[in-house]
Structure formats: structure tokens, C-alpha cells
Write an enzyme that holds these catalytic residues in place. Structure first.
Site, PDB file in Angstrom:
ATOM      1  N   TYR A 147       0.821  -1.205   0.000  1.00 26.05           N
ATOM      2  CA  TYR A 147       0.000   0.000   0.000  1.00 26.05           C
ATOM      3  C   TYR A 147       0.857   1.258   0.000  1.00 26.05           C
ATOM      4  O   TYR A 147       2.026   1.250   0.353  1.00 26.05           O
ATOM      5  CB  TYR A 147      -0.924   0.034   1.218  1.00 26.05           C
ATOM      6  CG  TYR A 147      -0.187   0.228   2.521  1.00 26.05           C
ATOM      7  CD1 TYR A 147       0.009   1.505   3.057  1.00 26.05           C
ATOM      8  CD2 TYR A 147       0.339  -0.852   3.211  1.00 26.05           C
ATOM      9  CE1 TYR A 147       0.702   1.685   4.240  1.00 26.05           C
ATOM     10  CE2 TYR A 147       1.033  -0.686   4.396  1.00 26.05           C
ATOM     11  CZ  TYR A 147       1.215   0.582   4.905  1.00 26.05           C
ATOM     12  OH  TYR A 147       1.919   0.752   6.075  1.00 26.05           O
ATOM     13  N   PHE A 184       2.540   9.746   3.528  1.00 19.69           N
ATOM     14  CA  PHE A 184       2.817   9.526   4.945  1.00 19.69           C
ATOM     15  C   PHE A 184       3.203   8.088   5.269  1.00 19.69           C
ATOM     16  O   PHE A 184       3.720   7.809   6.351  1.00 19.69           O
ATOM     17  CB  PHE A 184       1.618   9.948   5.806  1.00 19.69           C
ATOM     18  CG  PHE A 184       0.318   9.285   5.454  1.00 19.69           C
ATOM     19  CD1 PHE A 184       0.012   8.012   5.910  1.00 19.69           C
ATOM     20  CD2 PHE A 184      -0.607   9.952   4.662  1.00 19.69           C
ATOM     21  CE1 PHE A 184      -1.186   7.416   5.589  1.00 19.69           C
ATOM     22  CE2 PHE A 184      -1.817   9.359   4.337  1.00 19.69           C
ATOM     23  CZ  PHE A 184      -2.110   8.080   4.803  1.00 19.69           C
ATOM     24  N   ASP A 185       2.982   7.177   4.326  1.00 21.22           N
ATOM     25  CA  ASP A 185       3.377   5.788   4.578  1.00 21.22           C
ATOM     26  C   ASP A 185       3.372   5.021   3.270  1.00 21.22           C
ATOM     27  O   ASP A 185       2.576   5.300   2.366  1.00 21.22           O
ATOM     28  CB  ASP A 185       2.400   5.127   5.560  1.00 21.22           C
ATOM     29  CG  ASP A 185       2.966   3.853   6.169  1.00 21.22           C
ATOM     30  OD1 ASP A 185       4.158   3.548   5.928  1.00 21.22           O
ATOM     31  OD2 ASP A 185       2.220   3.164   6.889  1.00 21.22           O
ATOM     32  N   ILE A 222      -8.129   0.954  10.343  1.00 20.81           N
ATOM     33  CA  ILE A 222      -9.145   1.996  10.260  1.00 20.81           C
ATOM     34  C   ILE A 222     -10.371   1.462   9.500  1.00 20.81           C
ATOM     35  O   ILE A 222     -10.272   0.549   8.678  1.00 20.81           O
ATOM     36  CB  ILE A 222      -8.598   3.270   9.591  1.00 20.81           C
ATOM     37  CG1 ILE A 222      -8.060   2.969   8.193  1.00 20.81           C
ATOM     38  CG2 ILE A 222      -7.540   3.923  10.463  1.00 20.81           C
ATOM     39  CD1 ILE A 222      -7.612   4.209   7.437  1.00 20.81           C
ATOM     40  N   TYR A 237      -8.600   8.374  10.516  1.00 18.67           N
ATOM     41  CA  TYR A 237      -8.059   8.605  11.855  1.00 18.67           C
ATOM     42  C   TYR A 237      -8.844   9.665  12.622  1.00 18.67           C
ATOM     43  O   TYR A 237      -8.375  10.171  13.633  1.00 18.67           O
ATOM     44  CB  TYR A 237      -6.580   8.954  11.763  1.00 18.67           C
ATOM     45  CG  TYR A 237      -5.749   7.784  11.288  1.00 18.67           C
ATOM     46  CD1 TYR A 237      -5.376   6.771  12.161  1.00 18.67           C
ATOM     47  CD2 TYR A 237      -5.376   7.677   9.948  1.00 18.67           C
ATOM     48  CE1 TYR A 237      -4.642   5.683  11.726  1.00 18.67           C
ATOM     49  CE2 TYR A 237      -4.637   6.581   9.501  1.00 18.67           C
ATOM     50  CZ  TYR A 237      -4.280   5.594  10.394  1.00 18.67           C
ATOM     51  OH  TYR A 237      -3.565   4.511   9.961  1.00 18.67           O
ATOM     52  N   PHE A 267      -5.507   6.019  -0.328  1.00 20.97           N
ATOM     53  CA  PHE A 267      -4.687   4.822  -0.225  1.00 20.97           C
ATOM     54  C   PHE A 267      -4.761   4.024  -1.520  1.00 20.97           C
ATOM     55  O   PHE A 267      -5.851   3.732  -2.033  1.00 20.97           O
ATOM     56  CB  PHE A 267      -5.171   3.912   0.907  1.00 20.97           C
ATOM     57  CG  PHE A 267      -4.661   4.270   2.264  1.00 20.97           C
ATOM     58  CD1 PHE A 267      -3.388   3.890   2.678  1.00 20.97           C
ATOM     59  CD2 PHE A 267      -5.465   4.955   3.157  1.00 20.97           C
ATOM     60  CE1 PHE A 267      -2.925   4.206   3.937  1.00 20.97           C
ATOM     61  CE2 PHE A 267      -5.010   5.275   4.427  1.00 20.97           C
ATOM     62  CZ  PHE A 267      -3.741   4.899   4.815  1.00 20.97           C
TER      63      PHE A 267
END
Length: 259
Positions: free
Chosen positions: A175, A185-186, A203, A229, A246
Site C-alpha cells: 500500500y 505519509f506511509d 481503520i 483517523y 490509499f
């Protein structure tokens, strides 16, 4: 916030004895229904004098309780009534409030504090909330974007032919997560290896979205803050009320999650 005040007091005591930080919890918040304060004032010395171990521990109990209460959003108490409640319990006096009423009172107090805090946050992050709402409103009109009943949006980048996971399954995925401004961010891709996770421990947007994917698929999810979040955000990179994007690749369904 649903624990009884007796249990919360025990947790605060345990935190002091074990010198550990306890999570935020709803502790005793015995405040009368009326907001009128008594004229009588308890006099406290500027610096307490400890003559024995019980003196020191008594102060430590109060300090630990107050720290937990502050963490829950409370800024003050009616100290005279707090002491009255403590004395009644230690002296085995019949409580003025029964256990059910006391717990309802505590819950209502912390619910009101939560509402005030969320309202302040909404005002503070009004621009970010509007940005997310505007984006999702326009994005759902794009060709290929599907919106679910919850408000989750997704589009199929690659459709696989395998089985679809259940919420209780453990899956292996690759992902990439970004904010609306493109900030990444990731990314498991950048780490060079996929991740295995339980779908009921992520989530809401992920739990719902990945269940739509057959194995071998790659979807792009547009996740509103209430499915992400939420009002708190996550760490330093995901702010409160953030709409998330995502790209998720479902590599395989592992053995079912244990919980």
C-alpha cells in the site's frame, strides 16, 4: 470513559505505585447538578508538610487522580465535595448519590467535555474539513469512482480473480498512503516488503474497502476522516480530520485472524 469511579481511582493509585503512565480514563468527577459553588473554602498550605508515609501517599493519590482527570479534559473540581465523597466512602457513610446515578453523572460530564473539545477542534480545522468535503463531493462524480453507503470512495486500478476477505481475516497487502496535498505519509512499497495485518484492527475505511477486493486486485480508496483517523489524526504526519488516499494491493488472504 465508561469505567466506574472506584475502578478509576484504583487505576490512578496503581499508576502512582508502579510509576507508570496510565491511559486517559474517566475518573471520579463528582460534581453536583447545580453549578453554584459553596462559600466555604478549604485552606491549603502553599507547601504540604508530610509527617508520615500516609501523608505522602495521600498527596500522591490526589495528584495522580488529578493528572488522569486533566488528561480527560477536566480543568477543575468542587474540591469540598470531592473530599466529602472520599470521606463518606472511607467512613462507610451512605453515599448521597447511588452507584448508578454517580456513574451516569460522570459519563455525562465527560461526554460534555468531549463535545466541547470536538467543537473547538472543528473550528480550528474548519478549512481542512471543508477541503475534504469539497474533494469528496467532486471526486464521486469522476468516472470509475464508486461511493459506498458509509461514504467510502474507491476505484479499481486492477481487478483480481481470487477470493474476497472477511473482516475477521488476516491479509497480506502492499500500500501507499497520501494526503490530499500529495504528501506520502506511509508506503510499504518504499520499505520493500508487503505487510500482513488483521482487517478488524485497522481503520474503518480499510476494513470496509479491502473486503471489496478479490485477491490480486489493486484499488484506490478515498477515505473521509470519520472512516480514517478521525478527529485526532495519527502521529505527526496525519492531522485531525484528514481525508486520506490509499492505493492498496491485496496480495493474498492469510489464515483467519485469531480475534
Amino acid at each position: 470513559m465508561k469505567k466506574t469511579y472506584i475502578l478509576i481511582f484504583a487505576l490512578a493509585l496503581s499508576a502512582q505505585v508502579k510509576a507508570q503512565n496510565k491511559p486517559k480514563a474517566a475518573t471520579v468527577a463528582k460534581k453536583p447538578a447545580t453549578t453554584t459553588k459553596t462559600v466555604t473554602k478549604t485552606t491549603f498550605t502553599a507547601k504540604p508538610v508530610f509527617t508520615n508515609l500516609l501523608d505522602s501517599a495521600s498527596y500522591a493519590f490526589g495528584n495522580a487522580m488529578a493528572s488522569n482527570l486533566k488528561a480527560g479534559g477536566l480543568s477543575s473540581l468542587n474540591y469540598e465535595l470531592l473530599v466529602k465523597g472520599l470521606k463518606d466512602a472511607f467512613d462507610n457513610n451512605t453515599p448521597v448519590l447511588n452507584e448508578e446515578t454517580a456513574q451516569l453523572t460522570i459519563n455525562k460530564l465527560f461526554e460534555s467535555l468531549t463535545s466541547v473539545r470536538e467543537e473547538k477542534n472543528k473550528n480550528q480545522f474548519a478549512a481542512q474539513i471543508k477541503e475534504g468535503e469539497d474533494f469528496l463531493s467532486k471526486n464521486k462524480l469522476k468516472k470509475g469512482v464508486i461511493t459506498t453507503a458509509s461514504g467510502l470512495q474507491y476505484e479499481v486500478i486492477k481487478q483480481g480473480t481470487g477470493n474476497k476477505p472477511k473482516a475477521t481475516d488476516q491479509v497480506t497487502v502492499h500500500y501507499q498512503g497520501t494526503l490530499l496535498n500529495g504528501f506520502e505519509f506511509d508506503s510499504s512499497y518504499k520499505r520493500g516488503e508487503p505487510i500482513s495485518l488483521e482487517l478488524n484492527r485497522v481503520i474503518k475505511g480499510w476494513t470496509e474497502g479491502v473486503q471489496l477486493m478479490p485477491e490480486g486486485s489493486k484499488y484506490r480508496f478515498y477515505i473521509p476522516y470519520n472512516l480514517g483517523y478521525g478527529t485526532s489524526g495519527a502521529g505527526q504526519n496525519i492531522p485531525p480530520y484528514a481525508t486520506l488516499i490509499f492505493d492498496v494491493e491485496l496480495i493474498k488472504i492469510d489464515t483467519p485472524a485469531t480475534n
